[in-house]
Design an enzyme around this catalytic site. Structure first.
Site, PDB file in Angstrom:
ATOM      1  N   GLY A 101       0.824  -1.202   0.000  1.00  0.00           N
ATOM      2  CA  GLY A 101       0.000   0.000   0.000  1.00  0.00           C
ATOM      3  C   GLY A 101       0.858   1.252   0.000  1.00  0.00           C
ATOM      4  NE  ARG A 102       4.388   2.380   4.275  1.00  0.00           N
ATOM      5  CZ  ARG A 102       4.585   2.030   5.521  1.00  0.00           C
ATOM      6  NH1 ARG A 102       4.801   2.943   6.429  1.00  0.00           N
ATOM      7  NH2 ARG A 102       4.581   0.765   5.896  1.00  0.00           N
ATOM      8  CG  ASP A 134      -0.371   9.128   2.881  1.00  0.00           C
ATOM      9  OD1 ASP A 134       0.218   8.039   3.053  1.00  0.00           O
ATOM     10  OD2 ASP A 134      -0.131  10.148   3.562  1.00  0.00           O
ATOM     11  N   GLY A 135      -0.080   6.163   0.847  1.00  0.00           N
ATOM     12  CA  GLY A 135       1.040   5.560   0.125  1.00  0.00           C
ATOM     13  C   GLY A 135       2.361   6.289   0.316  1.00  0.00           C
ATOM     14  NE  ARG A 185      11.257  -3.361   2.046  1.00  0.00           N
ATOM     15  CZ  ARG A 185      10.163  -3.433   2.817  1.00  0.00           C
ATOM     16  NH1 ARG A 185      10.243  -3.176   4.109  1.00  0.00           N
ATOM     17  NH2 ARG A 185       9.000  -3.736   2.305  1.00  0.00           N
ATOM     18  NE  ARG A 192       5.590  -8.399   1.899  1.00  0.00           N
ATOM     19  CZ  ARG A 192       5.986  -7.289   2.497  1.00  0.00           C
ATOM     20  NH1 ARG A 192       5.855  -7.170   3.806  1.00  0.00           N
ATOM     21  NH2 ARG A 192       6.462  -6.283   1.813  1.00  0.00           N
ATOM     22  CG  ASP A 261       2.117  -7.864   7.330  1.00  0.00           C
ATOM     23  OD1 ASP A 261       1.691  -8.248   8.430  1.00  0.00           O
ATOM     24  OD2 ASP A 261       2.453  -6.687   7.115  1.00  0.00           O
ATOM     25  CG  ASP A 271       7.551  -3.507   7.922  1.00  0.00           C
ATOM     26  OD1 ASP A 271       7.572  -2.379   8.432  1.00  0.00           O
ATOM     27  OD2 ASP A 271       6.709  -3.858   7.082  1.00  0.00           O
TER      28      ASP A 271
HETATM   29  P1  AMP Z   1       3.384  -2.179   7.876  1.00  0.00           P
HETATM   30  O1  AMP Z   1       2.964  -1.606   9.167  1.00  0.00           O
HETATM   31  O2  AMP Z   1       4.466  -1.413   7.195  1.00  0.00           O
HETATM   32  O3  AMP Z   1       3.705  -3.636   7.962  1.00  0.00           O
HETATM   33  O4  AMP Z   1       2.125  -2.045   6.904  1.00  0.00           O
HETATM   34  C1  AMP Z   1       0.957  -2.781   7.066  1.00  0.00           C
HETATM   35  C2  AMP Z   1       0.052  -2.580   5.866  1.00  0.00           C
HETATM   36  O5  AMP Z   1      -0.419  -1.251   5.800  1.00  0.00           O
HETATM   37  C3  AMP Z   1       0.711  -2.861   4.526  1.00  0.00           C
HETATM   38  O6  AMP Z   1      -0.235  -3.459   3.677  1.00  0.00           O
HETATM   39  C4  AMP Z   1       1.094  -1.484   4.051  1.00  0.00           C
HETATM   40  O7  AMP Z   1       1.208  -1.419   2.661  1.00  0.00           O
HETATM   41  C5  AMP Z   1      -0.072  -0.651   4.561  1.00  0.00           C
HETATM   42  N1  AMP Z   1       0.310   0.746   4.796  1.00  0.00           N
HETATM   43  C6  AMP Z   1       1.075   1.215   5.791  1.00  0.00           C
HETATM   44  N2  AMP Z   1       1.220   2.548   5.700  1.00  0.00           N
HETATM   45  C7  AMP Z   1       0.538   2.940   4.610  1.00  0.00           C
HETATM   46  C8  AMP Z   1       0.313   4.202   3.963  1.00  0.00           C
HETATM   47  N3  AMP Z   1       0.818   5.342   4.434  1.00  0.00           N
HETATM   48  N4  AMP Z   1      -0.456   4.208   2.851  1.00  0.00           N
HETATM   49  C9  AMP Z   1      -0.986   3.070   2.366  1.00  0.00           C
HETATM   50  N5  AMP Z   1      -0.804   1.868   2.922  1.00  0.00           N
HETATM   51  C10 AMP Z   1      -0.057   1.787   4.024  1.00  0.00           C
HETATM   52 MG    MG Z   2       4.761  -4.634   6.584  1.00  0.00          MG
END
Ligand code: AMP
Ligand code: MG
Length: 496
Positions: A101-102, A134-135, A185, A192, A261, A271
């Site tokens: 998502g990001r 917001d990605g 990265r 995963r 994940d 992560d």
């Molecule tokens: P993480 O906490 O990095 O493991 O992210 C968990 C999930 O949330 C993953 O699917 C990420 O892609 C999504 N995610 C985290 N932050 C954002 C963001 N700012 N915009 C969109 N998706 C996000």
């Molecule tokens: Mg993650």
């Protein structure tokens, strides 16, 4: 030649060998997508040594071109970036709809050793998997991941790497307005545990098989053509995670968000969100603001590792055997290998931390007692082990450790019961007990200076110091110190 053409050429040159092996997967595995352009990218960090390892063609790229390329604005013409779909158990609860998502996977390159490595942008704008996000990434978390991932590498722990960090000079809105950034990265793969959970939850057998083939080809090519490759692969992942988590424990690392994940099948740490290194030793230590129940506390990490691997086993069942009962039996036997493998790796690492070359029955008790002493007297995990490395030679206990005199005497006696000299014991200890770790208060200080005054000098100093964690670096002694009470950071945040 127009600027645009010139810039495209520099991206093409730099990444001339870029491919994307994920494109051979069924289309339900990913979504094609392009990064959001950044108008004024600024190169904050570029890892030249890693770029060389990845055989990137650096000859003609200047900082400005690198900034545009690694902000995702100027891509090679043949690049086919994608966002990967995945699922995952977050704090014990299954979420079938996750995915990049990001993040955006730019592609794969073959490194100097013939291994394929993924290049992935983090913070390059929304993707079809962004849900309400917001990605984007804020500069703070990007600097934190840069510092900690490269420190882990220098400490000798399997980890994803940071190739580049770019400031976007565009705002990111969290609790407040923050400066944005993009991180590149590098990973052995982004496959995963949650990837396989995604395939299984969709009941998509073809996708599961394709991912299994890809994972085996990349991480365990010697298993190709074996009877029951799914089971053999599961065993490999179990062994890699057991070894990785033992290394975390040995270095005092708390991942903080061990959702499925965030666990790779390659065995790399991935992560870097609310992670932190332990200071005052305690098995229950947990820093993450979102981990209210302490699920991912320091001492729980091996248990959670096994829980996560059980989710992987579950996802792979249909590939392990068409007869479900038989598959469960085989998977259970494989999972039972985790604990002995982990204990073996942990004991090996802890013996080295105490300078022990030989094995005695009572070593485990000696190690446990050591950690209990650390906990009872609130000793700093890293510094105490480093100081003991010197005490192995000098045989003197310094004033700070007087409360553990009894334990110290037992340990000294143990050292005399091995043929290796005290110099040898001390040398072994110094090679595994770092002087420098990425301490949270130092990371926060570097981030603060970067955000508030655009001053990256602390960030660069920290990167330099942490590149040699096992060397004394007397001029940098201040960076080895634990936080004073007023500097102590008690809670860490994901920052997403
Ligand atoms: P993480 O906490 O990095 O493991 O992210 C968990 C999930 O949330 C993953 O699917 C990420 O892609 C999504 N995610 C985290 N932050 C954002 C963001 N700012 N915009 C969109 N998706 C996000
Ligand atoms: Mg993650």
């Amino acid at each position: 030649m127009s600027d645009r053409v010139q810039n495209e050429t520099s991206a093409d040159r730099l990444l001339n060998a870029l491919g994307n092996v994920y494109l051979r997967l069924p289309e339900s595995a990913y979504a094609r997508h392009t990064p959001q352009p950044v108008e004024q990218p600024q190169l904050i960090y570029f890892n030249r040594a890693l770029a060389q390892e990845l055989k990137l063609n650096l000859d003609l790229s200047n900082d400005e071109q690198l900034a545009h390329i690694f902000a995702g604005t100027h891509l090679p013409q043949h690049a086919q970036p994608i966002a990967l779909a995945y699922a995952g158990h977050q704090f014990g609860y299954f979420n079938p709809h996750m995915g990049d998502g990001r993040a955006l996977l730019l592609g794969t390159v073959e490194d100097q050793n013939g291994h394929l490595r993924d290049l992935q942008f983090k913070g390059s704008g929304p993707t079809p998997y962004s849900r309400r996000g917001d990605g984007l990434a804020a500069l703070g978390p990007v600097l934190r991941e840069t510092i900690v991932s490269e420190a882990m590498q220098a400490l000798g722990i399997a980890t994803t790497r940071t190739l580049a960090a770019i400031a976007t000079h565009q705002p990111v809105y969290r609790e407040k307005k923050l400066p944005g950034a993009v991180l590149t990265r590098v990973a052995r793969s982004h496959i995963r545990i949650g990837t396989f959970e995604y395939c299984a939850a969709r009941g998509d057998q073809a996708l599961l098989r394709a991912y299994l083939d890809l994972a085996i080809e990349r991480h365990d090519p010697d298993l190709i053509g074996m009877a029951n490759p799914a089971l053999a692969f599961l065993k490999r992942v179990i062994a890699r995670q057991a070894s990785l988590i033992a290394q975390w424990m040995q270095i005092g690392f708390i991942h903080g968000v061990m959702n499925t994940d965030n666990m790779t099948v390659s065995g790399e740490t991935i992560d870097y969100g609310p992670c932190a290194f332990i200071d005052h030793f305690s098995h229950d230590k947990c820093f993450s603001s979102i981990d209210e129940m302490g699920r991912y506390a320091y001492g729980n990490q091996p248990k959670i590792g096994l829980w996560n691997l059980t989710r992987l086993a579950q996802a792979l069942l249909s590939e392990i055997d068409p007869d479900q009962d038989k598959a469960i039996e085989l998977a259970r036997a494989a999972l039972e290998e985790f604990q002995p493998l982990y204990t073996h790796e942990w004991l090996k690492a802890m013996r080295a931390k105490l300078g022990l070359y030989t094995r005695e029955e009572t070593d485990q008790a000696l190690i446990k007692d050591c950690l209990d002493q650390f906990e009872a007297h609130k000793l700093d995990f890293t510094l105490t082990f480093r100081d003991l490395s010197e005490a192995a030679q000098s045989q003197k206990i310094s004033a700070a450790y007087l409360p553990m005199q009894d334990w110290f005497d037992q340990w000294q006696a143990r050292l005399t019961r091995q043929p290796q000299s005290r110099d040898e014991a001390s040398a072994l200890m110094r090679s595994v007990n770092p002087r420098f770790i990425p301490r949270t208060h130092r990371i926060e200080e570097a981030i603060e200076a970067a955000i508030t005054t655009d001053d990256y000098s602390l960030f660069h100093t920290l990167m330099r110091v942490l590149a040699k964690p096992y060397e004394e670096q007397p001029l940098m002694a201040a960076y080895a110190e634990p936080p004073r009470d007023d500097e102590r950071v008690l809670v860490t945040f994901c920052g997403t």
